[in-house]
Design a protein around this motif. Sequence first.
Motif, PDB file in Angstrom:
ATOM      1  N   LYS A  98      47.317  32.531  39.194  1.00  0.00           N
ATOM      2  CA  LYS A  98      46.390  31.420  39.472  1.00  0.00           C
ATOM      3  C   LYS A  98      46.267  31.195  40.983  1.00  0.00           C
ATOM      4  CE  LYS A  98      45.394  26.645  38.292  1.00  0.00           C
ATOM      5  NZ  LYS A  98      45.798  25.444  37.577  1.00  0.00           N
ATOM      6  N   GLU A  99      47.385  31.168  41.662  1.00  0.00           N
ATOM      7  CA  GLU A  99      47.380  30.993  43.122  1.00  0.00           C
ATOM      8  C   GLU A  99      46.696  32.182  43.803  1.00  0.00           C
ATOM      9  OE1 GLU A  99      51.529  28.562  43.926  1.00  0.00           O
ATOM     10  OE2 GLU A  99      51.619  30.717  43.485  1.00  0.00           O
ATOM     11  N   PHE A 100      46.967  33.368  43.295  1.00  0.00           N
ATOM     12  CA  PHE A 100      46.370  34.567  43.857  1.00  0.00           C
ATOM     13  C   PHE A 100      44.852  34.544  43.717  1.00  0.00           C
ATOM     14  CE2 PHE A 100      44.887  38.969  43.257  1.00  0.00           C
ATOM     15  CZ  PHE A 100      45.130  39.432  44.539  1.00  0.00           C
ATOM     16  N   LEU A 101      44.359  34.201  42.539  1.00  0.00           N
ATOM     17  CA  LEU A 101      42.914  34.157  42.317  1.00  0.00           C
ATOM     18  C   LEU A 101      42.253  33.088  43.189  1.00  0.00           C
ATOM     19  CD1 LEU A 101      42.786  34.737  38.463  1.00  0.00           C
ATOM     20  CD2 LEU A 101      42.241  36.371  40.287  1.00  0.00           C
ATOM     21  N   GLU A 102      42.939  31.998  43.402  1.00  0.00           N
ATOM     22  CA  GLU A 102      42.404  30.962  44.296  1.00  0.00           C
ATOM     23  C   GLU A 102      42.331  31.484  45.733  1.00  0.00           C
ATOM     24  OE1 GLU A 102      40.575  27.453  45.282  1.00  0.00           O
ATOM     25  OE2 GLU A 102      40.901  28.365  43.329  1.00  0.00           O
ATOM     26  N   LYS A 103      43.316  32.269  46.123  1.00  0.00           N
ATOM     27  CA  LYS A 103      43.298  32.875  47.461  1.00  0.00           C
ATOM     28  C   LYS A 103      42.124  33.841  47.597  1.00  0.00           C
ATOM     29  CE  LYS A 103      45.983  35.840  50.520  1.00  0.00           C
ATOM     30  NZ  LYS A 103      47.129  36.728  50.632  1.00  0.00           N
ATOM     31  N   VAL A 104      41.884  34.644  46.582  1.00  0.00           N
ATOM     32  CA  VAL A 104      40.756  35.571  46.592  1.00  0.00           C
ATOM     33  C   VAL A 104      39.447  34.788  46.690  1.00  0.00           C
ATOM     34  CG1 VAL A 104      39.457  37.248  45.182  1.00  0.00           C
ATOM     35  CG2 VAL A 104      41.958  37.420  45.356  1.00  0.00           C
ATOM     36  N   ARG A 105      39.323  33.747  45.879  1.00  0.00           N
ATOM     37  CA  ARG A 105      38.131  32.895  45.886  1.00  0.00           C
ATOM     38  C   ARG A 105      37.885  32.330  47.288  1.00  0.00           C
ATOM     39  NH1 ARG A 105      35.855  30.172  41.718  1.00  0.00           N
ATOM     40  NH2 ARG A 105      37.658  30.606  40.420  1.00  0.00           N
TER      41      ARG A 105
ATOM     42  N   THR B 221      36.031  41.369  50.407  1.00  0.00           N
ATOM     43  CA  THR B 221      37.223  40.750  49.814  1.00  0.00           C
ATOM     44  C   THR B 221      37.902  41.680  48.823  1.00  0.00           C
ATOM     45  OG1 THR B 221      36.298  38.532  50.115  1.00  0.00           O
ATOM     46  CG2 THR B 221      38.048  38.761  48.480  1.00  0.00           C
ATOM     47  N   ILE B 222      37.118  42.310  47.955  1.00  0.00           N
ATOM     48  CA  ILE B 222      37.708  43.172  46.928  1.00  0.00           C
ATOM     49  C   ILE B 222      38.216  44.482  47.531  1.00  0.00           C
ATOM     50  CG2 ILE B 222      37.289  44.408  44.767  1.00  0.00           C
ATOM     51  CD1 ILE B 222      37.522  41.278  44.513  1.00  0.00           C
ATOM     52  N   ASN B 223      37.523  45.035  48.489  1.00  0.00           N
ATOM     53  CA  ASN B 223      38.028  46.247  49.152  1.00  0.00           C
ATOM     54  C   ASN B 223      39.386  45.964  49.799  1.00  0.00           C
ATOM     55  OD1 ASN B 223      37.666  49.037  49.933  1.00  0.00           O
ATOM     56  ND2 ASN B 223      37.266  48.311  52.010  1.00  0.00           N
ATOM     57  N   ASP B 224      39.514  44.828  50.445  1.00  0.00           N
ATOM     58  CA  ASP B 224      40.798  44.447  51.049  1.00  0.00           C
ATOM     59  C   ASP B 224      41.861  44.207  49.978  1.00  0.00           C
ATOM     60  OD1 ASP B 224      39.560  44.642  53.517  1.00  0.00           O
ATOM     61  OD2 ASP B 224      39.525  42.479  53.887  1.00  0.00           O
TER      62      ASP B 224
ATOM     63  N   ALA C 103      34.037  36.784  43.208  1.00  0.00           N
ATOM     64  CA  ALA C 103      35.211  37.498  43.722  1.00  0.00           C
ATOM     65  C   ALA C 103      36.441  37.229  42.858  1.00  0.00           C
ATOM     66  CB  ALA C 103      35.473  37.123  45.177  1.00  0.00           C
ATOM     67  N   ALA C 104      36.633  35.974  42.472  1.00  0.00           N
ATOM     68  CA  ALA C 104      37.779  35.620  41.632  1.00  0.00           C
ATOM     69  C   ALA C 104      37.666  36.277  40.257  1.00  0.00           C
ATOM     70  CB  ALA C 104      37.894  34.104  41.496  1.00  0.00           C
ATOM     71  N   PHE C 105      36.465  36.320  39.700  1.00  0.00           N
ATOM     72  CA  PHE C 105      36.259  36.957  38.403  1.00  0.00           C
ATOM     73  C   PHE C 105      36.629  38.442  38.464  1.00  0.00           C
ATOM     74  CE2 PHE C 105      33.870  39.275  35.248  1.00  0.00           C
ATOM     75  CZ  PHE C 105      34.025  38.514  34.098  1.00  0.00           C
ATOM     76  N   VAL C 106      36.133  39.132  39.488  1.00  0.00           N
ATOM     77  CA  VAL C 106      36.435  40.558  39.639  1.00  0.00           C
ATOM     78  C   VAL C 106      37.950  40.764  39.801  1.00  0.00           C
ATOM     79  CG1 VAL C 106      36.141  42.581  41.137  1.00  0.00           C
ATOM     80  CG2 VAL C 106      34.159  41.151  40.550  1.00  0.00           C
ATOM     81  N   ALA C 107      38.565  39.963  40.652  1.00  0.00           N
ATOM     82  CA  ALA C 107      40.014  40.076  40.858  1.00  0.00           C
ATOM     83  C   ALA C 107      40.769  39.821  39.558  1.00  0.00           C
ATOM     84  CB  ALA C 107      40.465  39.103  41.945  1.00  0.00           C
ATOM     85  N   GLU C 108      40.316  38.861  38.790  1.00  0.00           N
ATOM     86  CA  GLU C 108      40.978  38.559  37.520  1.00  0.00           C
ATOM     87  C   GLU C 108      40.867  39.741  36.552  1.00  0.00           C
ATOM     88  OE1 GLU C 108      41.391  34.872  34.437  1.00  0.00           O
ATOM     89  OE2 GLU C 108      39.439  35.155  35.379  1.00  0.00           O
TER      90      GLU C 108
END
Length: 155
Positions: free
Chosen positions: A4-11, A32-35, A135-140
Amino acid sequence: MDNKEFLEKVRKTAEGYFDRGEFFCSEAVVKTINDLLDKPYEETVTKLASGFPVGVGKSGCLCGAVSGGVMALGMVYGRVHGDKMNEKMFPVAASLHDHIKKLYGSTCCRVMTRNFEFASPERKCHCVKITGEVAAFVAEKFLEDEQISKTIKKD
């Protein structure tokens, strides 16, 4: 850091790129996703996303953030010449489309922003939020994929 914290950081990372004016929506998602994936592509990959903001070159069609999100999904599930299509690509891309459509009633930029003056801070804030959501959706989705989640650094 938990998921949850990670996805918020990505967002917040994607939102920050857009909010500060460093990138537009699609570029912010791709960067963001490449990084996040520890740069499997050179920094210049962001250039591929530069024509998608404001609904593909300001045409108002498909939301640039969604376009960037589909490109980011392709970083993992895409293919090169000679490869078979990865069975995950179409369903995960469709799930991004459906997720944004459910949240915002459309994936069309002009529909999603119709209640805002183009140059208004309110429209920008709205688009920044959509960018972070994509970005958060993709990371999730990547975290849910056991093979991919092992390669993601959450620090």
